[in-house]
Design a protein around this motif. Structure first.
Motif, PDB file in Angstrom:
ATOM      1  N   UNK A  62       0.876  -1.164   0.000  1.00  0.00           N
ATOM      2  CA  UNK A  62       0.000   0.000   0.000  1.00  0.00           C
ATOM      3  C   UNK A  62       0.915   1.216   0.000  1.00  0.00           C
ATOM      4  N   UNK A  63       0.958   1.922  -1.118  1.00  0.00           N
ATOM      5  CA  UNK A  63       1.855   3.061  -1.285  1.00  0.00           C
ATOM      6  C   UNK A  63       3.290   2.681  -0.912  1.00  0.00           C
ATOM      7  N   UNK A  64       3.772   1.603  -1.487  1.00  0.00           N
ATOM      8  CA  UNK A  64       5.142   1.101  -1.315  1.00  0.00           C
ATOM      9  C   UNK A  64       5.451   0.569   0.071  1.00  0.00           C
ATOM     10  N   UNK A  65       4.458   0.453   0.949  1.00  0.00           N
ATOM     11  CA  UNK A  65       4.665  -0.126   2.279  1.00  0.00           C
ATOM     12  C   UNK A  65       4.130  -1.554   2.282  1.00  0.00           C
ATOM     13  N   UNK A  66       4.975  -2.494   2.703  1.00  0.00           N
ATOM     14  CA  UNK A  66       4.587  -3.897   2.766  1.00  0.00           C
ATOM     15  C   UNK A  66       3.577  -4.078   3.899  1.00  0.00           C
ATOM     16  N   UNK A  67       2.359  -4.517   3.548  1.00  0.00           N
ATOM     17  CA  UNK A  67       1.291  -4.651   4.540  1.00  0.00           C
ATOM     18  C   UNK A  67       0.822  -6.086   4.725  1.00  0.00           C
ATOM     19  N   UNK A  68       1.268  -6.986   3.842  1.00  0.00           N
ATOM     20  CA  UNK A  68       0.847  -8.379   3.958  1.00  0.00           C
ATOM     21  C   UNK A  68       1.724  -9.284   3.127  1.00  0.00           C
ATOM     22  N   UNK A  69       1.760 -10.562   3.521  1.00  0.00           N
ATOM     23  CA  UNK A  69       2.593 -11.541   2.826  1.00  0.00           C
ATOM     24  C   UNK A  69       1.925 -12.916   2.849  1.00  0.00           C
ATOM     25  N   UNK A  70       2.320 -13.728   1.897  1.00  0.00           N
ATOM     26  CA  UNK A  70       1.961 -15.142   1.902  1.00  0.00           C
ATOM     27  C   UNK A  70       3.020 -15.884   1.092  1.00  0.00           C
ATOM     28  N   UNK A  71       3.331 -17.115   1.515  1.00  0.00           N
ATOM     29  CA  UNK A  71       4.320 -17.935   0.806  1.00  0.00           C
ATOM     30  C   UNK A  71       3.659 -19.197   0.269  1.00  0.00           C
ATOM     31  N   UNK A  72       3.952 -19.495  -0.985  1.00  0.00           N
ATOM     32  CA  UNK A  72       3.555 -20.740  -1.633  1.00  0.00           C
ATOM     33  C   UNK A  72       4.826 -21.548  -1.829  1.00  0.00           C
ATOM     34  N   UNK A  73       4.835 -22.773  -1.340  1.00  0.00           N
ATOM     35  CA  UNK A  73       6.023 -23.618  -1.435  1.00  0.00           C
ATOM     36  C   UNK A  73       5.640 -24.955  -2.049  1.00  0.00           C
ATOM     37  N   UNK A  74       6.230 -25.261  -3.193  1.00  0.00           N
ATOM     38  CA  UNK A  74       5.973 -26.549  -3.837  1.00  0.00           C
ATOM     39  C   UNK A  74       6.785 -27.627  -3.141  1.00  0.00           C
ATOM     40  N   UNK A  75       6.165 -28.774  -2.946  1.00  0.00           N
ATOM     41  CA  UNK A  75       6.873 -29.916  -2.372  1.00  0.00           C
ATOM     42  C   UNK A  75       7.962 -30.364  -3.343  1.00  0.00           C
ATOM     43  N   UNK A  76       9.085 -30.846  -2.803  1.00  0.00           N
ATOM     44  CA  UNK A  76      10.222 -31.250  -3.618  1.00  0.00           C
ATOM     45  C   UNK A  76      10.245 -32.740  -3.925  1.00  0.00           C
ATOM     46  N   UNK A  77       9.781 -33.558  -2.992  1.00  0.00           N
ATOM     47  CA  UNK A  77       9.912 -35.008  -3.150  1.00  0.00           C
ATOM     48  C   UNK A  77       8.973 -35.530  -4.239  1.00  0.00           C
ATOM     49  N   UNK A  78       9.471 -36.491  -4.985  1.00  0.00           N
ATOM     50  CA  UNK A  78       8.806 -36.977  -6.194  1.00  0.00           C
ATOM     51  C   UNK A  78       7.342 -37.374  -5.961  1.00  0.00           C
ATOM     52  N   UNK A  79       7.079 -38.090  -4.891  1.00  0.00           N
ATOM     53  CA  UNK A  79       5.726 -38.615  -4.665  1.00  0.00           C
ATOM     54  C   UNK A  79       4.727 -37.545  -4.233  1.00  0.00           C
ATOM     55  N   UNK A  80       5.230 -36.383  -3.814  1.00  0.00           N
ATOM     56  CA  UNK A  80       4.304 -35.337  -3.371  1.00  0.00           C
ATOM     57  C   UNK A  80       4.505 -34.013  -4.120  1.00  0.00           C
ATOM     58  N   UNK A  81       5.184 -34.072  -5.251  1.00  0.00           N
ATOM     59  CA  UNK A  81       5.399 -32.848  -6.044  1.00  0.00           C
ATOM     60  C   UNK A  81       4.102 -32.288  -6.620  1.00  0.00           C
ATOM     61  N   UNK A  82       3.033 -33.052  -6.549  1.00  0.00           N
ATOM     62  CA  UNK A  82       1.735 -32.559  -7.036  1.00  0.00           C
ATOM     63  C   UNK A  82       1.084 -31.622  -6.020  1.00  0.00           C
ATOM     64  N   UNK A  83       1.750 -31.415  -4.883  1.00  0.00           N
ATOM     65  CA  UNK A  83       1.212 -30.561  -3.818  1.00  0.00           C
ATOM     66  C   UNK A  83       2.074 -29.313  -3.638  1.00  0.00           C
ATOM     67  N   UNK A  84       1.397 -28.252  -3.260  1.00  0.00           N
ATOM     68  CA  UNK A  84       2.071 -27.034  -2.808  1.00  0.00           C
ATOM     69  C   UNK A  84       1.415 -26.642  -1.489  1.00  0.00           C
ATOM     70  N   UNK A  85       2.115 -25.855  -0.701  1.00  0.00           N
ATOM     71  CA  UNK A  85       1.621 -25.471   0.618  1.00  0.00           C
ATOM     72  C   UNK A  85       1.634 -23.965   0.768  1.00  0.00           C
ATOM     73  N   UNK A  86       0.640 -23.467   1.480  1.00  0.00           N
ATOM     74  CA  UNK A  86       0.575 -22.058   1.856  1.00  0.00           C
ATOM     75  C   UNK A  86       1.140 -21.937   3.263  1.00  0.00           C
ATOM     76  N   UNK A  87       2.064 -20.977   3.442  1.00  0.00           N
ATOM     77  CA  UNK A  87       2.674 -20.709   4.731  1.00  0.00           C
ATOM     78  C   UNK A  87       2.697 -19.205   4.986  1.00  0.00           C
TER      79      UNK A  87
END
Length: 169
Positions: A62-87
């Protein structure tokens, strides 16, 4: 309001907002303020995290001031790479209710849709955080589990709700 991916140049502002989040809402995060505030090289580590493969941290400005954040992280391991997580979803209290949280989550969901192979997004939220759960439900997330006593802070237990969004391909 502008939503964009954060870069290493945003690391100090991110870290400042992160400490605010940990201090104001200890029940919403696994990390504690007390542990985090004493972390060595925190800004430098944050800058590295912002460029890590499969790690996408969005900021609401908001007017160059950081007011919120969210992280999306894709899983790395082969069997669960179809998932991503919100943190680490957080909007500063003075800017809640203006759509920043929805805009951040929408950006993260769109990014997940753009990643080849990602089929679902998982997140967990403090079960008593009704406004956050309502936002996630509006965006299509469904609750699939509850962990009783997931966190214990100063002798008080907090439950975590587990939610998932199945992406339509």
């Amino acid at each position: 309001m502008e939503i964009r991916l954060l870069t290493p140049a945003d690391a100090r502002n991110y870290w400042t907002l992160r400490l605010e989040a940990l201090k104001n809402h200890p029940e919403a995060f696994l990390a504690s303020y007390e542990e985090s505030v004493t972390k060595e090289n925190a800004v430098e580590q944050t800058a590295q995290n912002l460029t890590a493969e499969g790690n996408f941290t969005f900021g609401a400005f908001d007017q160059d001031k950081l007011i919120g954040v969210v992280t999306l992280l894709q899983e790395e391991r082969k069997k669960i790479r179809h998932r991503a997580n919100i943190f680490a979803m957080y909007v500063t209290p003075s800017r809640r209710g203006v759509g920043a949280g929805k805009a951040l989550m929408t950006a993260a969901i769109q990014k997940a849709k753009d990643i080849s192979g990602v089929e679902q997004i998982n997140l967990n939220v403090t079960a008593s955080n009704h406004s956050a759960k309502q936002l996630y439900t509006q965006l299509g997330f469904q609750e699939f589990g509850l962990e009783k006593n997931a966190l214990k802070i100063d002798g008080v237990y907090y439950d975590d709700a587990y939610m998932v969004l199945h992406l339509k391909r």
